[in-house]
Design a protein around this motif. Structure first.
Motif, PDB file in Angstrom:
ATOM      1  N   TYR A 140       6.361 -19.770 -14.238  1.00 56.82           N
ATOM      2  CA  TYR A 140       6.111 -20.929 -15.094  1.00 56.82           C
ATOM      3  C   TYR A 140       6.571 -20.544 -16.489  1.00 56.82           C
ATOM      4  O   TYR A 140       6.534 -19.376 -16.869  1.00 56.82           O
ATOM      5  N   ARG A 141       6.999 -21.505 -17.275  1.00 62.26           N
ATOM      6  CA  ARG A 141       7.434 -21.242 -18.651  1.00 62.26           C
ATOM      7  C   ARG A 141       6.385 -20.426 -19.410  1.00 62.26           C
ATOM      8  O   ARG A 141       5.223 -20.843 -19.478  1.00 62.26           O
ATOM      9  N   GLY A 142       6.803 -19.306 -19.946  1.00 66.82           N
ATOM     10  CA  GLY A 142       5.908 -18.521 -20.790  1.00 66.82           C
ATOM     11  C   GLY A 142       5.124 -17.448 -20.068  1.00 66.82           C
ATOM     12  O   GLY A 142       4.671 -16.494 -20.677  1.00 66.82           O
ATOM     13  N   GLU A 143       4.944 -17.567 -18.747  1.00 70.53           N
ATOM     14  CA  GLU A 143       4.188 -16.558 -18.015  1.00 70.53           C
ATOM     15  C   GLU A 143       5.035 -15.292 -17.865  1.00 70.53           C
ATOM     16  O   GLU A 143       6.258 -15.343 -17.910  1.00 70.53           O
TER      17      GLU A 143
ATOM     18  N   MET B  71       5.362 -20.672 -28.448  1.00 72.18           N
ATOM     19  CA  MET B  71       5.612 -19.426 -27.706  1.00 72.18           C
ATOM     20  C   MET B  71       4.820 -19.325 -26.418  1.00 72.18           C
ATOM     21  O   MET B  71       5.116 -18.507 -25.568  1.00 72.18           O
ATOM     22  N   PRO B  73       3.705 -21.696 -23.765  1.00 71.84           N
ATOM     23  CA  PRO B  73       3.495 -22.860 -22.902  1.00 71.84           C
ATOM     24  C   PRO B  73       2.482 -22.545 -21.801  1.00 71.84           C
ATOM     25  O   PRO B  73       1.781 -23.441 -21.333  1.00 71.84           O
ATOM     26  N   GLU B  74       2.395 -21.274 -21.424  1.00 75.76           N
ATOM     27  CA  GLU B  74       1.455 -20.904 -20.357  1.00 75.76           C
ATOM     28  C   GLU B  74       0.004 -21.062 -20.802  1.00 75.76           C
ATOM     29  O   GLU B  74      -0.879 -21.261 -19.980  1.00 75.76           O
ATOM     30  N   ARG B  77      -1.650 -24.338 -19.928  1.00 77.13           N
ATOM     31  CA  ARG B  77      -2.053 -24.619 -18.546  1.00 77.13           C
ATOM     32  C   ARG B  77      -3.570 -24.672 -18.406  1.00 77.13           C
ATOM     33  O   ARG B  77      -4.082 -25.233 -17.450  1.00 77.13           O
ATOM     34  N   LYS B 331       5.740 -10.803 -26.028  1.00 75.71           N
ATOM     35  CA  LYS B 331       6.531 -11.735 -26.814  1.00 75.71           C
ATOM     36  C   LYS B 331       6.241 -11.508 -28.293  1.00 75.71           C
ATOM     37  O   LYS B 331       5.138 -11.130 -28.672  1.00 75.71           O
TER      38      LYS B 331
END
Ligand SMILES: [Zn+2]
Lengths: 252, 570
Positions: A140-143, B71, B73-74, B77, B331
């Motif tokens: 998933y984006r960012g994981e 930075m 997006p996770e 969730r 990141k």
């Protein structure tokens, strides 16, 4: 044994969120119960029964549930999401996110899968007889972790970024693959039978084997000499050296 | 509009009420002595009543918060909640969307929150977000520690000019107070370097972090700002940094406060109380900091408590963020704010099994438990650096129950016992002390104790009611109940309006934004502006006219007046 047969009632032009199509969700349920499971058609809340004709034979646990899907599902997303057991056989094409987060069981697809098939897959098996889109078995984006386990086989080709952030499991592509297969991967195994370009960038761990031609190599791999894998001799590279990676790239 | 809260077990430290059955009356948004019989009534039924929570250090709005969202997006969730008729959709855990910031604070019984760092140049973004955060009152501290004009005026030893610059900077940013982050370090980071202590000389400016801190402290008191200097120390995050922290705390002795509050607030101590020489022999030295606090006046701190799990580190301390990103192999976002500061954002996860993380977790608690006066240590997690603010109830439960702490310690590596003093600390804070650390203390530190953090007549009608009966609970044993009660208020009342009932949002009024309008003699401003105009002509990428935050950005402003007063310097 429980067999559920699903066909589109009419042509579906707007994308459908169909995460409820899964042996885990269908197991032990009657036709009526399955028909009343929620689905979204665009932003409109509806039910599986409104969109699909659904027939059920027998009853069984998830492991004994077989879902047979026939027709055009090319706008139907998230089929088999999170499934842990059972079987989904699809005769046709599907939209994005086929078998995402699945941890067990098996999905076979006769046609093509759009992007993100097998995203964050943990276990089980996904067989795509046609071709796959972008980000097959990716994260998933960012994981930081994409696919962690299980096996994906694509008979056709796959587009860019397959196995992105892959941490485990296995992806086999019989045809060609787009650029940057295994980008940022941290484990797992990728085999590409056909041609590809710039594999394995930012690779920390994991193995990529390429049997076709590599149009372009990223300049971040170190040639370690040659090595035989299953009787075939490859050039062996390690890297990505920029991230201190211990990934291995086998190229003919 | 009148409201009467009956039969509450009230904890109001400023007014000396500690659990007494007291009625609270609110009229037209303010606490009053009495309301008429027409008032609507809430029967607290013996439950815990406190002033609305006040957070003096959190990162809720602005450029770096939004970089965190981009930075991560996770992160989006988790915490997903669709819109309702009343509320907007919510997302996120460490970097929630703007709406969730307001709702979640209100749901915990908090009614006032200050964003702890905005660069003047980025202030418009901060206010754009503050304008979208519902319910709570808020404000933002403005960064001054590595600004070129600050360092110029410090070198020239021209305190009048510096005071004029600070006053103008607060106006330009519609800021509430003076924040200093790793003074000098932000400038050095432009060259890939950092300062390593109070006496390193910043190249091109010929000033030291010591000079910057003392000068800004003096100017802060010259201006009589409601809040004191708010300092993020040099060497943050480096093993052995407690010595720098202690040396920095010493500086507070050089300036006398202009008001009944500290002259220096040193923030998120959990990141500044580190012993050892590296990450292997790392140990907590929070006891030394607490010892210093116990023997000094005019200094306050906050915990910066670490919460195990996901966090997002975000700060103007650019060089530290680079180091951190290398440590966690994660990141990294790096930012440069032209003439003003650096910045960085790095997602982190705090692991129980990492002894350095466990020791940092201990040091926030040690600081709070070993410092005798709770007015000197505020409860924060430096959201989202130590962890998201939604975990305050966890911190409260840890502070109130030695049993809970021992249970947690059992899950940590055995070497933990050698690296911290926490296992031997039996102190358990009471409701009054918690009310100080989360209400009266933070209001006093901010200089807002007249209207915030208490329930006496004249205070804002901000009240929290929690679903526990203080005389029927043993927080030491029933820490699970304590945590659950503080995580979800039975009632939150903001300006006399019920905004939360049984943990659910019931109204979403717009809070006010506090900022400080400090007056200085016009001739000082004139002289200072000559320099500023030069800076804009020669260096800034934008024009002066585009720099100031306009009134239109604050639809509900609350202006606090301040101005030059004589300061005693010893
Ligand atoms: Zn902070």
């Amino acid at each position: 044994m429980q067999t559920v047969t699903i066909k589109p009632k009419k042509e579906i032009k707007i994308s459908v969120e169909a995460e409820n199509i899964s042996p885990d969700k269908f197991a032990g349920k009657s036709e009526k119960d399955i028909q009343s499971l929620e689905a979204y058609l665009g932003n409109h809340k509806t039910t599986l029964g409104e969109l699909f004709s659904i027939k059920v034979e027998g009853r069984g646990a998830a492991a004994d549930t077989k879902i047979v899907m026939e027709g055009n599902f090319s706008r139907v997303k998230r089929i088999g999401e999170g499934m842990s057991a059972g079987l989904i056989m699809i005769k046709g094409n599907v939209d994005m996110h086929l078998g995402t987060k699945m941890s067990g069981g098996k999905i076979t697809l006769s046609g093509n899968a759009d992007s993100w098939a097998g995203r964050e897959m943990k276990g089980g098996e996904l067989i795509i007889e046609g071709s796959a889109g972008y980000y097959l078995g990716a994260g998933y984006r960012g994981e930081t972790c994409g696919m962690r386990g299980g096996k994906i086989t694509v008979m056709g080709s796959a587009l860019d970024f397959l196995g992105e952030h892959m941490c485990g499991g296995e992806i086999i592509v019989k045809g060609n693959a787009g650029i940057l297969a295994g980008i940022s991967n941290n484990g797992g195994k990728i085999v590409i039978e056909g041609n590809t370009s710039r594999p394995g960038s930012e690779m920390a761990k994991g193995t990529i084997i390429i049997n076709g031609a590599v149009a372009e190599m990223m300049p971040v791999f170190k040639l370690e000499g040659t090595e035989a894998v299953d009787g075939v001799t490859y050039k062996k590279y390690t890297g990505d050296v920029i991230v201190g990676g211990k990934g291995v790239l086998y190229v003919k | 509009m009148e409201l009467l809260i009956k039969n509450g077990a009230v904890f109001d430290p400023k007014n000396g009420i500690a659990g007494d059955k007291t009625d609270i009356s609110i009229k037209d948004g303010k606490i009053v002595d009495k309301v008429s019989t027409k008032a609507s009534v809430i029967d607290a039924g013996g439950r815990l009543v406190m002033p609305g929570g006040v957070d003096a250090h959190s990162h809720i709005a602005g450029a770096k918060v939004n970089v965190g969202r981009i930075m991560r997006p996770e992160d989006t969730r988790s915490g997903i909640k669709p819109r309702t008729k009343l509320t907007r959709p919510c997302t996120g855990y460490t970097v929630p969307n703007v709406y969730a910031m307001g709702y979640r604070y209100a749901q915990m019984g908090y009614t006032t929150v200050f964003e702890a760092a905005q660069a003047i140049m980025k202030a418009r973004h901060t206010h754009e977000e503050l304008e979208e955060i519902p319910i709570i009152d808020k404000g933002a501290l403005t960064l001054f520690g590595s600004n070129w004009p600050t360092m110029d005026f410090v070198r020239e030893k021209d305190m009048d000019k510096l005071a004029a610059y600070v006053a103008w900077g607060l106006l330009a940013s519609r800021g509430f107070g003076v924040k200093v982050v790793n003074p000098g370090g932000g400038e050095m980071w432009g060259y890939g370097k950092n300062v390593s202590g109070l006496d390193d000389v910043v190249p091109n400016f010929d000033v030291t972090p010591r000079d910057i801190i003392i000068s800004l402290m003096k100017v802060n008191e010259m201006l009589g700002l409601p809040h004191s200097l708010h300092l993020h120390c040099n060497n943050l995050g480096k093993p052995g940094n407690y010595r720098t922290t202690l040396a920095t705390l010493e500086l507070a002795k050089q300036v006398k406060p202009s008001k009944d509050r500290q002259v220096m607030h040193v923030t998120h101590i959990a990141f500044n109380a580190m012993g050892g020489t590296n990450w292997m022999d790392f140990e907590s030295k929070a006891d030394e900091i607490a010892n210093f606090l116990n023997n000094s006046e005019n200094i306050t701190t906050d915990m910066g408590q670490v919460i195990f799990g996901s966090a997002t580190s975000m700060t103007a301390d650019g060089p530290w963020q680079y180091t951190l990103s290398k440590l966690v192999h994660g990141k990294w976002s790096n930012g440069d704010v032209e003439l003003e500061d650096a910045s960085g954002v790095v997602p982190v996860t705090y692991y129980r099994q990492a002894i350095s993380h466990a020791a940092m977790w201990a040091s926030g608690l040690e600081l709070a438990l070993l410092t005798k006066d709770p007015y000197k240590v505020l409860l924060t997690t430096d959201h989202p650096n130590g962890g998201p603010f939604v975990n305050y109830s966890e911190v409260i439960a840890l502070l109130m129950s030695s049993k809970k702490r021992q249970e947690e310690i059992k899950t940590l590596p055995p070497v933990f016992n050698e690296r911290t003093k926490l296992p031997g600390i039996n102190r358990e804070l009471d409701f009054n002390e918690i009310a100080i650390m989360t209400r009266a203390g933070s209001s006093k530190v901010l200089g807002l104790l007249e209207t915030k953090g208490h329930l006496g007549a004249g205070a804002d009608g901000d009240v929290a009611i929690y679903d526990i009966k203080p005389d029927q609970i043993d927080p030491s044993v029933e820490h699970v109940k304590i945590k659950s009660a503080f995580s979800s208020a039975a009632y939150t009342i903001k300006g006399g309006e019920v905004v939360v009932k049984d943990g659910q949002i019931t109204a979403t009024p717009m809070g006010r934004t506090f900022w400080v309008d400090a007056s200085v003699p016009g001739e000082h401003t004139e002289v200072m502006m000559k320099d500023i105009r030069n800076k804009f002509k020669n260096y800034y990428s934008i024009g002066l006219a585009n720099y100031m935050v306009q009134d239109a950005y604050l639809t509900h402003p609350k202006v606090v007046k301040a101005g030059v007063v004589p300061v005693e310097v010893s």
